[in-house]
Design a protein around this motif. Structure first.
Motif, mmCIF file in Angstrom:
data_model
loop_
_atom_site.group_PDB
_atom_site.id
_atom_site.type_symbol
_atom_site.label_atom_id
_atom_site.label_comp_id
_atom_site.label_asym_id
_atom_site.label_seq_id
_atom_site.Cartn_x
_atom_site.Cartn_y
_atom_site.Cartn_z
ATOM 1 N N VAL A 140 -69.658 89.392 20.000
ATOM 2 C CA VAL A 140 -70.104 89.539 21.389
ATOM 3 C C VAL A 140 -69.217 88.736 22.336
ATOM 4 C CG1 VAL A 140 -72.026 89.127 22.983
ATOM 5 C CG2 VAL A 140 -72.487 90.009 20.693
ATOM 6 N N PHE A 141 -68.794 87.545 21.893
ATOM 7 C CA PHE A 141 -67.950 86.671 22.711
ATOM 8 C C PHE A 141 -66.687 86.319 21.907
ATOM 9 C CE2 PHE A 141 -72.393 85.778 23.860
ATOM 10 C CZ PHE A 141 -72.368 86.041 25.224
ATOM 11 N N PRO A 142 -65.737 87.241 21.805
ATOM 12 C CA PRO A 142 -64.568 87.014 20.937
ATOM 13 C C PRO A 142 -63.582 85.975 21.482
ATOM 14 C CG PRO A 142 -64.362 89.093 22.117
ATOM 15 C CD PRO A 142 -65.734 88.584 22.409
ATOM 16 N N GLU A 143 -63.653 85.668 22.785
ATOM 17 C CA GLU A 143 -62.710 84.720 23.366
ATOM 18 C C GLU A 143 -62.901 83.327 22.775
ATOM 19 O OE1 GLU A 143 -63.924 87.716 26.580
ATOM 20 O OE2 GLU A 143 -64.863 86.567 24.970
ATOM 21 N N GLU A 144 -61.819 82.642 22.542
ATOM 22 C CA GLU A 144 -61.870 81.313 21.921
ATOM 23 C C GLU A 144 -62.649 80.323 22.777
ATOM 24 O OE1 GLU A 144 -61.502 78.406 19.129
ATOM 25 O OE2 GLU A 144 -61.036 80.544 18.932
ATOM 26 N N GLU A 145 -62.534 80.468 24.110
ATOM 27 C CA GLU A 145 -63.228 79.514 24.982
ATOM 28 C C GLU A 145 -64.743 79.695 24.959
ATOM 29 O OE1 GLU A 145 -61.535 82.680 27.915
ATOM 30 O OE2 GLU A 145 -61.064 81.837 25.950
ATOM 31 N N TYR A 146 -65.210 80.814 24.396
ATOM 32 C CA TYR A 146 -66.648 81.057 24.306
ATOM 33 C C TYR A 146 -67.161 80.861 22.869
ATOM 34 C CZ TYR A 146 -65.732 83.338 28.800
ATOM 35 O OH TYR A 146 -65.338 83.622 30.081
ATOM 36 N N LYS A 147 -66.618 79.910 22.187
ATOM 37 C CA LYS A 147 -66.968 79.677 20.781
ATOM 38 C C LYS A 147 -68.344 79.012 20.668
ATOM 39 C CE LYS A 147 -65.126 77.540 16.560
ATOM 40 N NZ LYS A 147 -64.012 76.751 15.988
ATOM 41 N N LEU A 148 -69.127 79.471 19.692
ATOM 42 C CA LEU A 148 -70.413 78.853 19.393
ATOM 43 C C LEU A 148 -70.170 77.521 18.695
ATOM 44 C CD1 LEU A 148 -73.585 79.231 19.220
ATOM 45 C CD2 LEU A 148 -73.178 80.176 16.931
#
Length: 770
Positions: free
Chosen positions: A461-469
């Motif tokens: 859903v959030f593949p961008e690195e800055e949106y890492k869980l």
């Protein structure tokens, strides 16, 4: 029934809400043609009628039948309170004073004592605590005891010692009174809930409905709605399936209690749905039925019965049936105008209560609903804390629109297995977050399989690195949003998106503990349950900023963030790149421009923003430059020269704000302005300036500050630099950009979303003026 809908129904049969898949996943129909304003007007007119009919002694005309003495007065008072009449208004004060003159012994009536209890619980439960306790004692004694025949055991007659027999209408109102009493702390004998639950399950017909008496051969909509809400209420108080808690351990975790009877009842209502009649009785007691339908839908967490949006359809019917001159509704088949108007107001007012959480349906089969009361209980706890009625509902993101999902500011899901969403469902999750939504999740029963699957899902859903869980920091505001919690209390993880955390996930079980919140007084004091409840409250308060969601009929704006090429003559904005979290609110400008493009403004705009360095030669094509950040911003001498020329003699405008009132950005921006124009100081923009008035567009005298910024309504605190008689720099030390992304965290110093839109719109429009 569509093939998709039928297949999903078959897959989920046997679960409490799986059995109501008709209500959860039915195809969305067109919204009924009723507006929020029409409903508000109808409620106001109904209130006006009821108050006009009040007698000098505070009462309203009752039935001559002694069984209903004060019953109408209690019902009308309850309707007025629900419709927003203040507890200290003259009408309510007189009515409550009148009702206090009657003891349960004097009334000796199930209906009237239950309704009186609901009024006392809703007005001043502290002052009327002894009266509520006396009413609870009477209702407990009136219930038919365990040694009676199954056809009456656990039900209620009209009164103690009456010989009319029992019926399902009396029985539902007894439970409503006891439920209201228990919600304000009155102790109710646990056996009462158990007996009542057994009665309602035994009284259900083979077709899934209920009649007026035990196993009547004639099911009706009003009594089936009563059966559904009664099973929910008794289940909240006692029924727990195989799951139970000892100390800090949940035994039989995830086996929170399926209820086939409840599902069958909901399916009966879906299959026989109508707001134009009380199915099985025609026009008899139709408004009474609608109040029961509202209660069943709200308590069961349903937006739809089958393919019917029950609140919109019911509201449309009631709005158009109201007597426009006098404000009342005409009753039919036993209902006086007083009764019909009271029931109509209860439906319209309670049914539109804001939805706080959508509980998401997902695969594999049934894994999304192991604890049927988890979300219901945590929402109820927040309702009590916020002192506002809040609701919840089931939503399937595979079939819901983003607008449907935005009816609640939060979505929640959990499970034991790896969560499975369709490609459409995963896309909806991302779109929901980008439109301002928030995701809460937990691994039910500490499931490692769900934990690993959730991480994979979030990566898709959030593949961008800055949106890492990743785990939340110890200084994250969620730990102090309501209760002061030690970060070791629960291992919370999160995803940062722009200004805010948009996902909070607990690898440790929360939902099973929430599921136990209403089970018994003993469980309410359990340390593990209390801790999980506090974590839940903190997450919800952080996600919402303790701001009430709009009611069900409020329109939800869905903005189109597609990248569009700028056209000649269109209004467009450049976003200034700088070292200092320059893109902390990536969707702020697209949100703003989307609003500017729609009526009533209807500007010809470019929705997407252009990110530029100050020295980029293309800057000359963007008269308005937006600067935003959370960290300190710094610029080279070349940057300063380029910005200075852009403003003077270039005629450009700089619009800036500090993300959530960031002190670091604020200090750096003030230095920037001083270096740009040392002879033109940055000064407060006066309250009577045209920028803050309708001379530009919006009147900004009453913008709403966030709680972190004081919570007041006043003019915005804008500062600026004037060059050649024009505000060439407009700056807010309070946040605007994050608010444009619907960021509402408790720690954000700024303005709410609507106010930020108005402020930003005025600044943009002002920048275009000669």
């Amino acid at each position: 029934m569509s093939q998709t809908r039928g297949a999903l129904l078959r897959l989920t049969l046997g679960l409490v809400v799986g059995a109501v898949a008709l209500a959860v996943v039915g195809p969305r129909t067109a919204d009924a043609a009723v507006t929020r304003e029409e409903v508000e007007r109808a409620i106001r007119e109904g209130v006006r009628y009821l108050i006009k009919e009040q007698k000098e002694n505070g009462s309203w005309p009752d039935y001559n039948d002694g069984r209903f003495r004060t019953g109408v007065t209690s019902l009308v008072t309850l309707a007025l309170l629900t419709a927003g009449e203040k507890p200290d208004s003259p009408a309510i004060l007189k009515a409550v004073a009148y009702l206090r003159g009657f003891s349960p012994g004097q009334l000796d009536s199930t209906y009237t004592i239950a309704l009186q209890t609901m009024v006392f619980a809703g007005v001043t439960p502290e002052k009327d605590g002894n009266r509520i306790a006396a009413n609870v004692d009477w209702l407990e004694r009136a219930q038919i005891r365990p040694d009676a025949a199954p056809s009456s055991r656990g039900a209620w007659p009209y009164g103690i010692g009456r010989h009319e027999g029992v019926d399902n209408s009396n029985s539902q109102y007894a439970l409503l009174g006891l439920h209201a009493a228990s919600e304000v702390g009155a102790a109710v004998n646990p056996e009462v809930w158990n007996l009542a639950r057994s009665y309602w399950q035994g009284a259900q017909q083979a077709d899934g409905g209920w009649g007026y008496h035990y196993r009547d051969q004639h099911s009706t909509a009003s009594m089936t709605a009563a059966g559904v809400s009664s099973l929910v209420i008794t289940g909240l108080r006692r029924y727990q399936g195989a799951e139970h808690i000892e100390g800090g351990t949940i035994h039989n975790c995830g086996k929170g209690g399926d209820n086939i009877n409840l599902g069958r009842g909901i399916n009966w209502l879906a299959n026989n749905f109508s707001v134009g009649q009380n199915f099985g009785l025609g026009q008899q007691w139709r408004h009474y039925y609608l109040y029961g339908l509202e209660r069943a839908g709200r308590l069961a967490g349903l937006r739809f019965f089958g393919e019917h949006d029950w609140y919109r359809e019911g509201a449309e019917k009631l709005v158009h049936e109201q007597d426009r001159l006098s404000g009342f509704w005409r009753g039919g088949g036993g209902e006086s105008p007083l009764l019909a108007t009271s029931f109509a107001l209860l439906f319209l007012s309670k049914g539109r209560a804001p939805v706080l959480i959508n509980k998401l349906v997902h695969g594999p089969r049934g894994d999304w609903n192991h604890d049927v009361d988890d979300v219901r209980n945590i929402v109820n706890l927040v309702s009590q804390d916020w002192k506002n009625l809040l609701t919840w509902q089931f939503v399937n993101p595979a079939e819901a629109t983003v607008e449907d999902m935005l009816q609640a500011p939060i979505v929640f899901f959990n499970g034991h297995a790896e969560p499975v969403f369709t490609a459409v469902g995963e896309r909806r999750l991302r779109e929901y977050v980008e439109q301002g939504g928030f995701i809460i999740a937990d691994a039910c029963c500490n499931s490692q399989i769900f934990h690993e699957g959730f991480q994979k899902l979030m990566k898709r859903v959030f593949p961008e690195e800055e949106y890492k869980l990743k785990p939340l920091s110890d200084d994250h505001p969620v730990w102090r949003a309501k209760h002061l919690l030690n970060p070791t209390a629960y291992p919370l993880w999160g995803i940062e998106h722009g200004c805010r955390t948009v996902v909070i996930y607990s690898p440790k079980d929360l939902s099973c503990f929430w599921n136990q919140l209403e089970r018994s007084e003993r469980d309410k004091q359990n340390t593990a349950i209390l801790k999980a409840a506090k974590v839940g409250q903190n997450i919800i308060d952080y996600a919402t900023g303790r701001e009430l969601p709009p009611d069900k009929l409020a329109s939800r704006e869905v903005h189109d963030f597609k990248r569009d090429a700028p056209r000649l003559g269109t209004l467009r904005i450049a976003k200034l790149e700088h070292p200092g979290d320059w893109n902390i609110a990536p969707l702020a400008i697209p949100n703003l421009m989307s609003v500017l493009s729609k009526p009533p403004l209807s500007f010809d705009v470019t929705i997407s923003q252009k990110a530029l360095r100050p020295t980029d030669p293309n800057l000359i094509y963007y008269p308005l430059v937006y600067v935003h950040g959370r960290a300190a911003a710094s610029f080279s001498k070349e940057d300063l020269d380029a910005l200075r020329k852009h403003v003077d003699p270039g005629g450009g405008t700089i619009f800036a704000d500090a993300a959530c009132g960031s002190p670091a950005f604020d200090a750096s921006f003030r230095r920037l302005v001083a270096e740009l124009f040392p002879n033109n100081p940055q000064v407060p923009i006066p309250k009577d300036d045209e920028l803050l008035s309708t001379r530009v567009y919006f009147d900004l005298k009453d913008v709403q500050y966030t709680k972190a910024a004081g919570g007041a309504k006043d003019y915005p605190q804008l500062e600026g630099v004037k060059i050649n008689g024009h505000w060439s720099i407009v700056y807010s030390k309070y946040d605007i950009g994050c608010a444009l992304e619907r960021h509402s965290a408790l720690d954000c110093k700024g303005y709410n979303y609507d106010s930020a839109l108005r402020i930003a719109a005025n600044i943009v429009i002002y920048s275009t003026l000669p």
